[in-house]
Design a protein around this motif. Structure first.
Motif, PDB file in Angstrom:
ATOM      1  N   ASN A  75      35.793  37.394  33.597  1.00 43.44           N
ATOM      2  CA  ASN A  75      36.062  36.526  34.737  1.00 43.44           C
ATOM      3  C   ASN A  75      34.723  36.303  35.433  1.00 43.44           C
ATOM      4  OD1 ASN A  75      36.561  35.529  37.365  1.00 43.44           O
ATOM      5  ND2 ASN A  75      38.645  36.345  37.344  1.00 43.44           N
TER       6      ASN A  75
ATOM      7  N   HIS B 251      33.876  34.232  37.909  1.00 44.03           N
ATOM      8  CA  HIS B 251      33.863  33.910  39.346  1.00 44.03           C
ATOM      9  C   HIS B 251      32.990  32.696  39.616  1.00 44.03           C
ATOM     10  CE1 HIS B 251      33.183  35.238  43.760  1.00 44.03           C
ATOM     11  NE2 HIS B 251      34.408  34.757  43.644  1.00 44.03           N
TER      12      HIS B 251
ATOM     13  N   GLN C 255      37.137  33.293  32.344  1.00 42.16           N
ATOM     14  CA  GLN C 255      38.058  32.812  33.367  1.00 42.16           C
ATOM     15  C   GLN C 255      37.255  32.368  34.594  1.00 42.16           C
ATOM     16  OE1 GLN C 255      38.658  36.511  32.572  1.00 42.16           O
ATOM     17  NE2 GLN C 255      39.191  35.593  30.591  1.00 42.16           N
ATOM     18  N   GLU C 256      37.897  31.521  35.421  1.00 40.32           N
ATOM     19  CA  GLU C 256      37.291  30.970  36.638  1.00 40.32           C
ATOM     20  C   GLU C 256      36.030  30.176  36.308  1.00 40.32           C
ATOM     21  OE1 GLU C 256      37.068  33.384  40.134  1.00 40.32           O
ATOM     22  OE2 GLU C 256      39.007  34.358  39.748  1.00 40.32           O
TER      23      GLU C 256
ATOM     24  N   VAL D 189      39.832  27.876  32.229  1.00 46.02           N
ATOM     25  CA  VAL D 189      39.319  28.933  31.367  1.00 46.02           C
ATOM     26  C   VAL D 189      38.587  28.297  30.191  1.00 46.02           C
ATOM     27  CG1 VAL D 189      41.210  30.478  32.027  1.00 46.02           C
ATOM     28  CG2 VAL D 189      41.419  29.111  29.946  1.00 46.02           C
TER      29      VAL D 189
ATOM     30  N   HIS E 139      44.672  33.741  32.441  1.00 49.14           N
ATOM     31  CA  HIS E 139      44.378  34.199  33.800  1.00 49.14           C
ATOM     32  C   HIS E 139      45.710  34.214  34.526  1.00 49.14           C
ATOM     33  CE1 HIS E 139      41.580  33.822  37.580  1.00 49.14           C
ATOM     34  NE2 HIS E 139      42.264  34.958  37.536  1.00 49.14           N
TER      35      HIS E 139
ATOM     36  N   ASP F  92      42.065  37.972  32.413  1.00 48.45           N
ATOM     37  CA  ASP F  92      42.269  38.635  33.693  1.00 48.45           C
ATOM     38  C   ASP F  92      43.769  38.642  33.941  1.00 48.45           C
ATOM     39  OD1 ASP F  92      42.489  39.414  36.321  1.00 48.45           O
ATOM     40  OD2 ASP F  92      41.098  37.913  37.125  1.00 48.45           O
TER      41      ASP F  92
ATOM     42  N   ASP G  20      41.152  43.528  33.780  1.00 43.57           N
ATOM     43  CA  ASP G  20      40.638  42.653  32.728  1.00 43.57           C
ATOM     44  C   ASP G  20      40.824  43.340  31.380  1.00 43.57           C
ATOM     45  OD1 ASP G  20      39.096  40.429  34.380  1.00 43.57           O
ATOM     46  OD2 ASP G  20      38.672  42.374  35.308  1.00 43.57           O
TER      47      ASP G  20
ATOM     48  N   HIS H  44      33.703  40.454  38.875  1.00 43.13           N
ATOM     49  CA  HIS H  44      34.346  41.296  37.865  1.00 43.13           C
ATOM     50  C   HIS H  44      33.280  41.806  36.899  1.00 43.13           C
ATOM     51  CE1 HIS H  44      38.768  39.968  38.130  1.00 43.13           C
ATOM     52  NE2 HIS H  44      38.149  39.253  39.061  1.00 43.13           N
TER      53      HIS H  44
END
Length: 284
Positions: free
Chosen positions: A44, A46, A75-76, A124, A176, A211, A251, A274
């Motif tokens: 992840n 972020h 992710q993110e 993602v 996610h 995640d 995760d 993360h």
């Protein structure tokens, strides 16, 4: 884990890999034969914002490159999404920085921001050093974080990428799950995820990374672990959030089919909020 223990584990893994890769027929095996070792990561990112609050996608790329992985579930990820990421296409940029192919699966796909031409997308992504045979953006139930009045409904953002590892197809899923304390939506997402995984051929090699926003003992994850195996294997540790001093393991790398986990680790990096999870897998 002490340095002595880490060293011992490394030696055991090295011996195991040497034994596997030098077994009769392995050295001369063609594309459709012999063992296949795959290193994977779930991260992840972020949107490239680190534990220090600074946005630096290059740091994320360095974490990926230094881990020497073949497939990465991210992710993110922002794609022309907002000022926080400079309206950059983070999926394409990370592919360029790591020398990997990419598939981006948006959760949200909105009109361009004022003054921009590109659509605003967030979701993602999967990076791969192996050829991508196919890619699908599946829908699962979500409660929008963009429209506060929206009801839970099927939305995209559950990526499936089939990669060819020396001729062997491997189904890589990237998810996610819902972040809210109430597990109701996560429970629905898990059930829908399992329905999608069941559509693969029998004995397919399946990897579900992402995640999960819940710790291993969470009741809503139990059905998932009845079908898939957690790469961490029930050991202590493996904490991933928050990155600077992690207290939760949310995760995951999970595997199904004839996949053996050789090792798993959580690099102590802070390029995101993360920490990533990395695993070395043997495909049989």
């Amino acid at each position: 884990m002490s340095r002595t223990t880490v060293a011992a584990v490394a030696v055991v893994v090295a011996v195991l890999l040497t034994t596997v890769l030098t077994s009769p027929g392995a050295a001369s095996a063609g594309p459709g034969h012999g063992p296949r070792v795959l290193r994977v990561m779930s991260y992840n990112i972020h949107t490239g914002i680190g534990a220090d609050g600074a946005a630096d996608l290059g740091r994320v790329a360095s974490v990926i490159s230094e881990a020497d992985v073949d497939v990465v579930a991210l992710q993110e990820v922002d794609v022309h999404w907002a000022d926080r990421s400079g309206y950059a296409d983070q999926a394409t940029e990370l592919a360029r920085l790591t020398g990997m192919s990419v598939y981006f699966a948006p959760i949200y796909d909105l009109d361009p921001a004022p003054g921009y031409k590109e659509r605003r997308r967030y979701g993602v992504a999967v990076l791969s050093r192996h050829p991508i045979l196919s890619a699908t953006n599946h829908e699962i139930t979500r409660s929008s974080t963009v429209d506060p009045d929206a009801k839970p409904e099927p939305m995209p953002g559950f990526a499936e990428v089939v990669v060819s590892v020396r001729g062997m197809p491997v189904h890589v899923y990237n998810t996610h799950l819902d972040y809210r304390p109430d597990p109701t939506i996560r429970s629905r997402q898990v059930a829908e995820t399992l329905d999608i995984l069941r559509q693969d051929p029998p004995r397919a090699h399946q990897l579900l990374l992402g995640d999960f926003n819940a710790e291993p003992a969470a009741p809503e994850l139990a059905p998932l672990f009845e079908r898939l195996r957690d790469a961490w294997g029930g050991r202590e540790g493996g904490l991933t959030y928050p990155a600077e001093d992690p207290t939760k393991r949310i995760d995951y790398i999970t595997v199904g089919g004839d996949v053996r986990v050789l090792n798993a680790s959580v690099p102590a990096v802070e390029a995101s909020d993360h920490r990533p999870v990395v695993a070395t897998l043997l495909l049989r």
